[in-house]
Design an enzyme around this catalytic site. Structure first.
Site, PDB file in Angstrom:
ATOM      1  N   TRP A 156     -20.487  37.172   2.056  1.00 23.89           N
ATOM      2  CA  TRP A 156     -20.559  37.115   4.043  1.00 23.89           C
ATOM      3  C   TRP A 156     -19.880  35.182   4.115  1.00 23.89           C
ATOM      4  O   TRP A 156     -19.863  35.382   5.240  1.00 23.89           O
ATOM      5  CB  TRP A 156     -22.100  36.548   4.101  1.00 23.89           C
ATOM      6  CG  TRP A 156     -22.646  35.734   3.186  1.00 23.89           C
ATOM      7  CD1 TRP A 156     -23.348  36.192   1.856  1.00 23.89           C
ATOM      8  CD2 TRP A 156     -23.085  34.279   3.152  1.00 23.89           C
ATOM      9  NE1 TRP A 156     -23.946  35.231   1.591  1.00 23.89           N
ATOM     10  CE2 TRP A 156     -23.348  33.565   2.507  1.00 23.89           C
ATOM     11  CE3 TRP A 156     -22.230  33.695   3.776  1.00 23.89           C
ATOM     12  CZ2 TRP A 156     -23.962  32.381   2.476  1.00 23.89           C
ATOM     13  CZ3 TRP A 156     -22.370  31.569   3.927  1.00 23.89           C
ATOM     14  CH2 TRP A 156     -22.868  31.617   2.946  1.00 23.89           C
ATOM     15  N   ASN A 157     -19.494  34.869   3.272  1.00 24.49           N
ATOM     16  CA  ASN A 157     -19.038  33.446   3.501  1.00 24.49           C
ATOM     17  C   ASN A 157     -17.233  33.002   4.248  1.00 24.49           C
ATOM     18  O   ASN A 157     -17.153  32.829   4.838  1.00 24.49           O
ATOM     19  CB  ASN A 157     -18.952  31.955   2.524  1.00 24.49           C
ATOM     20  CG  ASN A 157     -18.287  32.993   0.987  1.00 24.49           C
ATOM     21  OD1 ASN A 157     -18.287  33.521   0.814  1.00 24.49           O
ATOM     22  ND2 ASN A 157     -18.001  31.194   0.747  1.00 24.49           N
ATOM     23  N   LYS A 180     -17.691  47.295  -0.177  1.00 24.05           N
ATOM     24  CA  LYS A 180     -19.103  47.110  -0.128  1.00 24.05           C
ATOM     25  C   LYS A 180     -18.916  45.648   0.416  1.00 24.05           C
ATOM     26  O   LYS A 180     -18.859  44.727  -0.087  1.00 24.05           O
ATOM     27  CB  LYS A 180     -20.410  47.028  -0.942  1.00 24.05           C
ATOM     28  CG  LYS A 180     -21.504  46.960   0.265  1.00 24.05           C
ATOM     29  CD  LYS A 180     -22.865  46.794  -1.134  1.00 24.05           C
ATOM     30  CE  LYS A 180     -22.709  45.543  -1.135  1.00 24.05           C
ATOM     31  NZ  LYS A 180     -23.171  44.624   0.332  1.00 24.05           N
ATOM     32  N   PRO A 181     -19.044  45.347   2.328  1.00 29.97           N
ATOM     33  CA  PRO A 181     -19.507  44.178   2.318  1.00 29.97           C
ATOM     34  C   PRO A 181     -20.686  43.866   2.093  1.00 29.97           C
ATOM     35  O   PRO A 181     -21.301  44.173   2.014  1.00 29.97           O
ATOM     36  CB  PRO A 181     -18.462  43.985   3.724  1.00 29.97           C
ATOM     37  CG  PRO A 181     -18.581  45.471   4.421  1.00 29.97           C
ATOM     38  CD  PRO A 181     -19.000  46.201   2.782  1.00 29.97           C
ATOM     39  N   ALA A 182     -20.642  42.456   2.330  1.00 30.82           N
ATOM     40  CA  ALA A 182     -22.376  41.662   1.968  1.00 30.82           C
ATOM     41  C   ALA A 182     -22.677  42.510   3.842  1.00 30.82           C
ATOM     42  O   ALA A 182     -22.177  42.650   4.842  1.00 30.82           O
ATOM     43  CB  ALA A 182     -22.025  40.417   2.507  1.00 30.82           C
ATOM     44  N   SER A 183     -24.051  42.399   3.047  1.00 31.68           N
ATOM     45  CA  SER A 183     -24.546  42.902   4.090  1.00 31.68           C
ATOM     46  C   SER A 183     -25.240  41.930   5.705  1.00 31.68           C
ATOM     47  O   SER A 183     -25.274  43.066   7.035  1.00 31.68           O
ATOM     48  CB  SER A 183     -26.200  43.364   4.387  1.00 31.68           C
ATOM     49  OG  SER A 183     -26.597  43.037   3.311  1.00 31.68           O
ATOM     50  N   GLY A 234     -18.691  36.981  -5.110  1.00 29.75           N
ATOM     51  CA  GLY A 234     -20.173  36.787  -4.780  1.00 29.75           C
ATOM     52  C   GLY A 234     -20.430  35.454  -5.966  1.00 29.75           C
ATOM     53  O   GLY A 234     -19.468  34.686  -6.766  1.00 29.75           O
ATOM     54  N   GLU A 256     -14.223  36.740  -9.232  1.00 24.99           N
ATOM     55  CA  GLU A 256     -14.136  35.080  -8.146  1.00 24.99           C
ATOM     56  C   GLU A 256     -15.563  35.135  -8.019  1.00 24.99           C
ATOM     57  O   GLU A 256     -16.660  34.996  -6.691  1.00 24.99           O
ATOM     58  CB  GLU A 256     -13.569  35.561  -6.934  1.00 24.99           C
ATOM     59  CG  GLU A 256     -11.798  36.085  -6.939  1.00 24.99           C
ATOM     60  CD  GLU A 256     -11.209  34.554  -7.649  1.00 24.99           C
ATOM     61  OE1 GLU A 256     -11.433  33.930  -7.347  1.00 24.99           O
ATOM     62  OE2 GLU A 256      -9.418  34.901  -7.979  1.00 24.99           O
ATOM     63  N   CYS A 290     -17.085  28.676  -1.874  1.00 24.84           N
ATOM     64  CA  CYS A 290     -17.438  28.709  -3.167  1.00 24.84           C
ATOM     65  C   CYS A 290     -16.239  27.460  -3.861  1.00 24.84           C
ATOM     66  O   CYS A 290     -16.897  26.883  -5.402  1.00 24.84           O
ATOM     67  CB  CYS A 290     -16.188  29.553  -4.098  1.00 24.84           C
ATOM     68  SG  CYS A 290     -15.125  29.760  -3.277  1.00 24.84           S
TER      69      CYS A 290
END
Ligand code: NAP
Length: 484
Positions: A156-157, A180-183, A234, A256, A290
């Site tokens: 999500w970041n 699949k993106p972050a929810s 993630g 990553e 990150c």
């Protein structure tokens, strides 16, 4: 939300070139972390919908890979142009769902688009080799071919850039792509699909499956035999689990993962530049990247002067809703993240750290954390080893160059590191000694589409961006021509 192009705000998944609801009809809310309000409800898909996206990607792969690289490059170039033409709307969507200030969202959209532009260009440069013949009547050639259907899971970041950094090289190479993106942040991903469709990306070549059941969706993307490559950005614990799942079908994997970036400031540093760099690296996206500075390591001779200037800068931050142009730091992604960050601060204070400024939940609400600075910190405190992922700066002290480098390397992570010095010999020595995939000397703004982004140790596998970024989406085939 008031957008110029309202079609960019989507509530359905984009699967096989169709905008679809989840099979069960269920949805989940996407929240604005600055207000806690629901922006929209989005399709809650699971394993069955993901399998359909993968089958469609497998079917689409055959035609996509046989298009000439120039045709694929033209489509990607159109996608890039459309992303840039819609930069402001995309930035508004990003700030609403992710919280980063508008200025940073505009920057991320340009950064995200740059990967599509770069890989549109690189599509035409996937050269092979003609290898000198070992035996006279033979010729030996190495060619590069797309690896196949790619599965991706993103965080999500960086809701847009972490997708385009993968989809760009995948599509350029001739692969099809299911993500699949972050929810927390599906809206930026879906908006990219609207523009990809408009740019002419064929049905099935790009799918985005939204859903809360990340395990079930992730299981399909890591275990389906139709998927030949899996790419993840993630956290390290989730990445390790997904690598294990990929082992069952021996997929090509790139990862990553988390970081624990040090910023080393030596006595001979340009103090102004070092403070500005450490502030920019630490507090960007409210500390949620990150490659954010996790540990600031300052040599004894410059320590007090550095802390004084650094704290003055931190006091100047204006916390609030990132959609307000005067705000310089937005919310943290969830109240749970705020509480995790605060636990790290409490751990340090209990062990004797001095909280110089900030370090509490803000009066603005449970999503906001006052940017903090801690001194009198040591290597036994949790944030020396753990990723803070929030606006908290512990400033450690070291004496010699060897001690500073040893502290910087004392972590299982190896993503990014930075250091400030004006001694040319030290730039080389320290640059070579730091065990990280990316090192900035007198610079923290180190990323762009042209450089190899990635980590060593438990920070990951593979590189994204740059001329190396295509390699993960290509197989090398050796062709031997006999009877010449
Ligand atoms: P995360 O919890 O690992 O989640 C990342 C993605 O994985 C999300 O889409 C999440 O879905 C999904 N996921 C979680 N558990 C899963 C499972 N068991 N199976 C399949 N998918 C699963 O990480 P995050 O908190 O979103 O992101 C922050 C982390 O990403 C930090 O550690 C940061 O350092 C790292 N990061 C690394 C880079 C890099 O380039 N190295 C860049 C950015 C971020 P849901 O959202 O649905 O749970």
């Amino acid at each position: 939300m008031n957008l110029k192009n309202q079609s960019l705000l989507c509530s359905k998944s984009y699967i096989a070139g169709q905008w679809v609801a989840g099979d069960s009809g269920a949805t989940f809310p996407v929240l604005n972390p600055a207000t806690g309000e629901t922006i929209i409800h989005v399709a809650d898909c699971g394993a069955a919908e993901t399998e359909r996206a993968v089958s469609a990607a497998d079917e689409a792969f055959g035609a996509w890979k046989t298009l000439s690289c120039k045709v694929r490059a033209d489509i990607l170039r159109s996608w890039y142009n459309l992303i840039m033409a819609n930069q402001e709307d995309l930035a508004q969507i990003m700030t609403a769902e992710q919280g980063k200030v508008l200025f940073e969202s505009r920057g991320e959209i340009a950064y995200a688009a740059s990967f599509i532009e770069w890989f549109a260009e690189e599509a035409k440069r996937t050269y092979g080799d003609v290898i000198p013949e070992a035996i006279n009547n033979r010729r030996q050639i190495a060619i590069k071919q797309p690896v196949g259907v790619v599965g991706a899971v993103t965080p999500w970041n960086f809701p847009s850039a972490m997708i385009t950094r993968k989809a760009g090289p995948a599509l350029a190479a001739g692969c099809s792509f299911v993500c699949k993106p972050a929810s927390e942040t599906p809206l930026s991903a879906l908006a990219l699909c609207v523009l990809a469709e408009e740019a002419g990306v064929p049905k099935g070549v790009l799918s985005v499956v939204t859903g809360k059941s990340s395990r079930a969706i992730g299981a399909v993307l890591t275990e389906s035999p139709l998927i030949k490559k899996f790419t993840f950005t993630g956290s390290t614990p989730v990445g390790k689990q997904l690598i294990k799942q990929c082992a069952s079908t021996v997929k090509k994997v790139s990862m990553e993962l988390g970081g624990n970036a040090p910023v080393l400031v030596f006595d001979d540093a340009d103090l102004e530049a070092a403070v500005a760099g450490a502030i920019a690296s630490k507090y960007r996206n409210a500390g949620q990247t990150c490659i954010c500075a996790n540990r600031i390591l300052v040599q004894a001779g410059i320590y007090d002067a550095f802390v004084e200037k650094f704290v003055t800068e931190v006091k100047a931050f204006k916390l609030g809703d990132g959609a307000n142009e005067t705000v310089t730091m937005g919310p943290v992604i969830t109240p749970k993240a705020v509480s995790d960050i605060h636990n790290l601060v409490e751990d340090a204070v209990e062990r004797g750290a001095n909280l110089v400024v900030g370090g509490q939940v803000s009066d603005l609400g449970e999503y906001f954390y006052e940017p903090a600075v801690l001194t009198n910190v040591d290597t036994n405190m949790r944030f020396f080893k753990e990723e803070i992922f929030g606006p908290v700066a512990p400033i450690f002290r070291f004496d010699s160059e060897a001690e500073g480098v040893a502290m910087a390397n004392d972590t299982e992570f190896g993503l990014a590191a930075y250091f400030y010095t004006q001694d040319m010999g030290r730039i080389w020595r320290v640059g070579e000694a730091l065990e990280y995939g990316m090192v900035g000397a007198n610079e923290v703004g180190i990323t762009n589409e042209m450089i190899p982004f990635g980590g060593i140790k438990e920070s990951g596998l593979g590189r994204e961006g740059s001329k190396y970024g295509m390699d993960d989406y290509l197989e090398i085939k050796y062709l031997c021509l006999g009877g010449i």
